[in-house]
Scaffold this motif. Sequence first.
Motif, PDB file in Angstrom:
ATOM      1  N   LEU A  22       0.871  -1.182   0.000  1.00  0.00           N
ATOM      2  CA  LEU A  22       0.000   0.000   0.000  1.00  0.00           C
ATOM      3  C   LEU A  22       0.907   1.231   0.000  1.00  0.00           C
ATOM      4  O   LEU A  22       1.635   1.481   0.967  1.00  0.00           O
ATOM      5  CB  LEU A  22      -0.896  -0.001   1.248  1.00  0.00           C
ATOM      6  CG  LEU A  22      -1.856  -1.182   1.353  1.00  0.00           C
ATOM      7  CD1 LEU A  22      -2.585  -1.171   2.683  1.00  0.00           C
ATOM      8  CD2 LEU A  22      -2.854  -1.156   0.203  1.00  0.00           C
ATOM      9  N   TYR A  23       0.878   1.969  -1.126  1.00  0.00           N
ATOM     10  CA  TYR A  23       1.781   3.102  -1.278  1.00  0.00           C
ATOM     11  C   TYR A  23       1.205   4.011  -2.345  1.00  0.00           C
ATOM     12  O   TYR A  23       0.638   3.542  -3.338  1.00  0.00           O
ATOM     13  CB  TYR A  23       3.174   2.586  -1.692  1.00  0.00           C
ATOM     14  CG  TYR A  23       4.295   3.581  -1.526  1.00  0.00           C
ATOM     15  CD1 TYR A  23       4.602   4.132  -0.291  1.00  0.00           C
ATOM     16  CD2 TYR A  23       5.072   3.956  -2.628  1.00  0.00           C
ATOM     17  CE1 TYR A  23       5.648   5.036  -0.142  1.00  0.00           C
ATOM     18  CE2 TYR A  23       6.116   4.854  -2.491  1.00  0.00           C
ATOM     19  CZ  TYR A  23       6.403   5.389  -1.246  1.00  0.00           C
ATOM     20  OH  TYR A  23       7.433   6.275  -1.108  1.00  0.00           O
ATOM     21  N   LYS A  24       1.358   5.321  -2.152  1.00  0.00           N
ATOM     22  CA  LYS A  24       0.748   6.271  -3.101  1.00  0.00           C
ATOM     23  C   LYS A  24       1.428   6.267  -4.465  1.00  0.00           C
ATOM     24  O   LYS A  24       0.815   6.563  -5.482  1.00  0.00           O
ATOM     25  CB  LYS A  24       0.808   7.686  -2.524  1.00  0.00           C
ATOM     26  CG  LYS A  24      -0.042   7.888  -1.287  1.00  0.00           C
ATOM     27  CD  LYS A  24      -0.013   9.347  -0.880  1.00  0.00           C
ATOM     28  CE  LYS A  24      -0.690   9.577   0.443  1.00  0.00           C
ATOM     29  NZ  LYS A  24       0.099   9.176   1.599  1.00  0.00           N
ATOM     30  N   LEU A  25       2.719   5.953  -4.506  1.00  0.00           N
ATOM     31  CA  LEU A  25       3.491   6.021  -5.752  1.00  0.00           C
ATOM     32  C   LEU A  25       3.753   4.615  -6.289  1.00  0.00           C
ATOM     33  O   LEU A  25       3.637   3.636  -5.546  1.00  0.00           O
ATOM     34  CB  LEU A  25       4.822   6.748  -5.491  1.00  0.00           C
ATOM     35  CG  LEU A  25       4.668   8.174  -4.933  1.00  0.00           C
ATOM     36  CD1 LEU A  25       5.984   8.687  -4.396  1.00  0.00           C
ATOM     37  CD2 LEU A  25       4.118   9.104  -6.009  1.00  0.00           C
ATOM     38  N   ASP A  70      10.205   2.109  -3.572  1.00  0.00           N
ATOM     39  CA  ASP A  70       9.710   3.301  -4.270  1.00  0.00           C
ATOM     40  C   ASP A  70      10.466   3.399  -5.597  1.00  0.00           C
ATOM     41  O   ASP A  70      11.694   3.392  -5.621  1.00  0.00           O
ATOM     42  CB  ASP A  70       9.972   4.528  -3.396  1.00  0.00           C
ATOM     43  CG  ASP A  70       9.503   5.826  -4.040  1.00  0.00           C
ATOM     44  OD1 ASP A  70       9.760   6.021  -5.250  1.00  0.00           O
ATOM     45  OD2 ASP A  70       8.905   6.641  -3.325  1.00  0.00           O
TER      46      ASP A  70
END
Length: 193
Positions: A22-25, A70
């Motif tokens: 779960l990560y925005k990028l 990331d």
Amino acid sequence: YHPAPLSEQSPPDTFVVEVRALYKLPVDYSITSGDEKGYFIIHPSNGVVRTSKNLKLEDFPVNFKVRATDSSNAAIFNEVEVKVEVMDENNFPPVFPSSLLEERLPEHSPATQIVQLKAQDNDTGRNGFLTYGILNGQGLKFKINETTGILYSTAPFDYEEEPTEYQVVVYAEDDGIPEKKRGYCTVVIKITD
């Protein structure tokens, strides 16, 4: 992650599990450690883990780490452990050294041990654990010890009044998963005068 166990006969490219961070990028997925024998590959962008080759039961369970990084900054990452187990398939049926045996039994013998039957099964664990039974009871004149494979008569025979030959079909059955397998042996018992 602890996905459902794989069959030892799973072909290469079998789906194992989907790892999700779960990560925005956007993130890049990779296997960082624990899969020294190279059984698994992970899709770098969607986290789907698949088998990369045929599985060897003796190498499992395998615990490996998946890293989500990331995609624009390699210093930002997290790791999760994946534990993969493999189920032993019941590959082999029990086999008797001979499919036909002949034994002699003198008439008027009290209930007695006739022969010990022994089957082999090349599977391990419960897939190779054998029990014995009689397929055709021939009245109730014979019984078998389901653990030892020893075949017994249950009463004396009379050469003049009864048949002088009996065919007893014995089976050995494994405790296999998903299904049990059987091997057979016919014992011809000749009653002697």
